[in-house]
Design a protein around this motif. Structure first.
Motif, PDB file in Angstrom:
ATOM      1  N   ALA A 110      74.859  39.098  18.970  1.00  0.00           N
ATOM      2  CA  ALA A 110      74.712  40.332  18.131  1.00  0.00           C
ATOM      3  C   ALA A 110      76.125  40.917  18.444  1.00  0.00           C
ATOM      4  O   ALA A 110      76.861  41.523  17.375  1.00  0.00           O
ATOM      5  N   LEU A 111      77.168  41.247  19.323  1.00  0.00           N
ATOM      6  CA  LEU A 111      77.838  41.954  19.469  1.00  0.00           C
ATOM      7  C   LEU A 111      79.177  41.258  19.840  1.00  0.00           C
ATOM      8  O   LEU A 111      80.027  42.230  19.938  1.00  0.00           O
ATOM      9  N   GLN A 112      79.512  40.306  19.862  1.00  0.00           N
ATOM     10  CA  GLN A 112      80.111  39.657  19.845  1.00  0.00           C
ATOM     11  C   GLN A 112      80.511  39.818  17.966  1.00  0.00           C
ATOM     12  O   GLN A 112      81.770  39.397  17.162  1.00  0.00           O
ATOM     13  N   ALA A 113      79.378  39.448  16.987  1.00  0.00           N
ATOM     14  CA  ALA A 113      79.190  38.954  15.801  1.00  0.00           C
ATOM     15  C   ALA A 113      79.488  39.999  14.847  1.00  0.00           C
ATOM     16  O   ALA A 113      80.202  40.265  13.902  1.00  0.00           O
ATOM     17  N   LYS A 114      79.356  41.861  15.330  1.00  0.00           N
ATOM     18  CA  LYS A 114      79.406  42.506  14.967  1.00  0.00           C
ATOM     19  C   LYS A 114      79.934  44.112  15.555  1.00  0.00           C
ATOM     20  O   LYS A 114      80.156  44.347  16.709  1.00  0.00           O
ATOM     21  N   LYS A 115      80.356  44.743  15.371  1.00  0.00           N
ATOM     22  CA  LYS A 115      80.847  46.246  16.045  1.00  0.00           C
ATOM     23  C   LYS A 115      80.351  46.509  15.829  1.00  0.00           C
ATOM     24  O   LYS A 115      79.592  47.762  14.988  1.00  0.00           O
ATOM     25  N   TYR A 116      79.293  47.511  16.934  1.00  0.00           N
ATOM     26  CA  TYR A 116      78.198  48.461  16.954  1.00  0.00           C
ATOM     27  C   TYR A 116      78.576  49.506  17.855  1.00  0.00           C
ATOM     28  O   TYR A 116      78.711  49.601  18.901  1.00  0.00           O
ATOM     29  N   ASN A 167      77.156  51.713  12.389  1.00  0.00           N
ATOM     30  CA  ASN A 167      76.362  50.199  13.193  1.00  0.00           C
ATOM     31  C   ASN A 167      74.952  50.055  14.263  1.00  0.00           C
ATOM     32  O   ASN A 167      75.885  50.915  14.786  1.00  0.00           O
ATOM     33  N   ALA A 168      74.095  50.215  13.945  1.00  0.00           N
ATOM     34  CA  ALA A 168      73.251  50.212  15.398  1.00  0.00           C
ATOM     35  C   ALA A 168      72.872  48.919  15.372  1.00  0.00           C
ATOM     36  O   ALA A 168      71.963  48.785  14.722  1.00  0.00           O
ATOM     37  N   LEU A 169      72.601  48.512  16.940  1.00  0.00           N
ATOM     38  CA  LEU A 169      71.980  47.427  16.681  1.00  0.00           C
ATOM     39  C   LEU A 169      70.441  47.794  18.271  1.00  0.00           C
ATOM     40  O   LEU A 169      70.548  48.533  19.087  1.00  0.00           O
ATOM     41  N   VAL A 170      69.631  47.686  17.397  1.00  0.00           N
ATOM     42  CA  VAL A 170      68.273  47.862  17.920  1.00  0.00           C
ATOM     43  C   VAL A 170      67.347  47.175  18.410  1.00  0.00           C
ATOM     44  O   VAL A 170      66.730  45.597  17.763  1.00  0.00           O
ATOM     45  N   LEU A 171      67.227  47.006  20.036  1.00  0.00           N
ATOM     46  CA  LEU A 171      66.262  45.476  19.990  1.00  0.00           C
ATOM     47  C   LEU A 171      64.782  45.833  20.572  1.00  0.00           C
ATOM     48  O   LEU A 171      64.341  46.852  20.752  1.00  0.00           O
ATOM     49  N   HIS A 172      64.431  44.854  19.847  1.00  0.00           N
ATOM     50  CA  HIS A 172      62.680  44.988  19.362  1.00  0.00           C
ATOM     51  C   HIS A 172      61.545  43.977  19.996  1.00  0.00           C
ATOM     52  O   HIS A 172      61.789  43.432  20.772  1.00  0.00           O
TER      53      HIS A 172
END
Length: 425
Positions: A167-173, A124-129
């Motif tokens: 977002a970080l609390q909801a899923k492991k990135y 998983n990757a989280l992209v801040l837009h």
């Protein structure tokens, strides 16, 4: 050629760099090798003032270094110059032990390196837009098999820390990516605060900063702030011609790469190939995987030498960018332009994105600027593309006020708007 560039093009020796021109050239052309003639002072040909958000104006020394005679990429002289570039790049980001990768390519190659070396397929990757370039980074990550989520700020805004924490609390990135300065909106994200959130909520997650439009015009303290990757390119704040992809990885990121369980999904951008090469050059010896852009490395060396060893310190450089940024934005707002960033705390210091005054479009302003030998950039963000334009104010145009670049930009904008108003009467 108009008086604009005749007035503003001056030999870069007018910059108050403590390191003399002869010292720079002496380091590039050692006495043991055949030298380029440095007896005559090299001055660039007159040209239009380039104030897009990259490429930017470069100094005479940098352009001259780019014309270095052909050299073997395996020669001891070149290895020393390459090694210096690696060391100075690390120092520029206030790091003690991060690993630079200097590879022929555009800044976009940094996305590929991150996507292929640090994120394995299915992770998983989280992209801040905060603009156009987040979409592109997300696309790159997906191309290499990552599962990508985005948190999108409104146009002109930055992603809120509370939303990142949720977002970080909801899923492991595996990684969080943030564009430090999005060139499409001139929005500046607070990477120090973002890194703090990530370290507190998900300490194993890597913090990746797309700093293509911020290195050398915005402060980045890689070690102190806990940033794992900074990727950039040569043609913006670093004041070098385009063509060099520059990425710096923390030792934590390198360890993640070394511990991956699946093969790297790129060939040219593989750190398995490049890491031994970079280590060899830093030890002033050559190694080979693919031919580096030899002349561009010489140009980069000249620019880094001016940035890191000149009389203008890094702290002063950042302050100068802040001062010029405020000056350009204030001058534009006084005559009816409006900044795309929603508030002062998210305004970039190396560029401005400005909405046209009501009743005016790009065709009213940009061609008039071009006739005055001032080259700016049109809009890039799809949702507002025709409503604004962009000015770059970074590098030598900021650090050397004797050139008069910023004065010329402000005057040209004022004159162009005045002419456009008259044309509509």
């Amino acid at each position: 050629m108009s008086a604009l560039r005749n007035a503003s093009i001056k030999t870069s020796s007018s910059i108050s760099y403590a390191l003399a021109r002869t010292s720079i050239f002496g380091s590039l052309f050692p006495s043991s090798t055949r030298k380029m003639s440095t007896d005559s002072k090299f001055v660039q040909a007159p040209h239009k003032l380039l104030v897009i958000p990259g490429p930017i104006e470069v100094t005479d020394e940098v352009l001259f270094a780019n014309a270095h005679p052909s050299m073997s990429h395996m020669s001891p002289d070149f290895a020393r110059v390459f090694g210096d570039c690696i060391r100075m790049t690390r120092q520029l980001l206030y790091s003690e032990d991060a690993q630079p990768f200097l590879i022929a390519g555009s800044g976009t190659l940094g996305w590929d390196q991150v996507s292929a070396n640090l994120v394995e397929p299915g992770e998983n990757a989280l992209v801040l837009h905060s603009g156009y370039f987040a979409d592109s980074f997300a696309d790159c990550l997906q191309t290499y098999g990552a599962n990508v989520d985005q948190i999108k700020a409104e146009i002109g805004g930055a992603v809120k820390e509370a939303d990142i924490e949720s977002a970080l609390q909801a899923k492991k990135y595996k990684i969080v990516t943030v564009t430090h300065v999005d060139t499409s909106t001139a929005v500046l994200s607070d990477i120090k605060a973002i890194a703090n959130v990530v370290k507190r909520v998900s300490p194993d997650t890597l913090v990746v900063v797309d700093a293509v439009c911020s290195v050398a015009s915005e402060e980045i303290q890689m070690d102190a702030w806990g940033i794992d990757v900074v990727l950039t390119a040569s043609q913006k704040g670093l004041g070098t011609p385009p063509g060099l992809s520059i990425l710096v990885a923390s030792q934590k990121a390198v360890q993640v790469f070394e511990n991956r369980s699946t093969p790297v999904t790129t060939y040219y951008g593989s750190w398995k190939k490049w890491l031994p090469v970079m280590k060899a050059y830093e030890n002033n010896s050559a190694a080979y995987f693919a031919t580096p852009p030899v002349n561009l490395i010489y140009a980069f060396h000249a620019s880094l030498t001016q940035i890191m060893q000149g009389s203008v310190s890094l702290e002063q450089r950042f302050k100068l960018h802040q001062e010029v940024s405020r000056r350009v934005k204030k001058a534009a707002e006084e005559i009816g332009f409006k900044g795309v960033p929603l508030s002062e705390d998210v305004q970039a210091n190396g560029m401005s994105a400005l909405y046209f005054p009501d009743g005016f479009t790009a065709s009213d302003i940009v061609p008039r600027l071009l006739k005055k030998d001032v080259v700016v950039a049109g809009g890039l963000h799809a949702s507002i593309k025709d409503k604004y334009f962009r000015i770059g104010h970074m590098g030598v145009s900021v650090v050397d006020p004797s050139r008069g670049d910023i004065d010329k930009v402000i005057s040209a904008v004022k004159e162009s708007l005045a002419e456009a108003k008259v044309s509509k009467q």
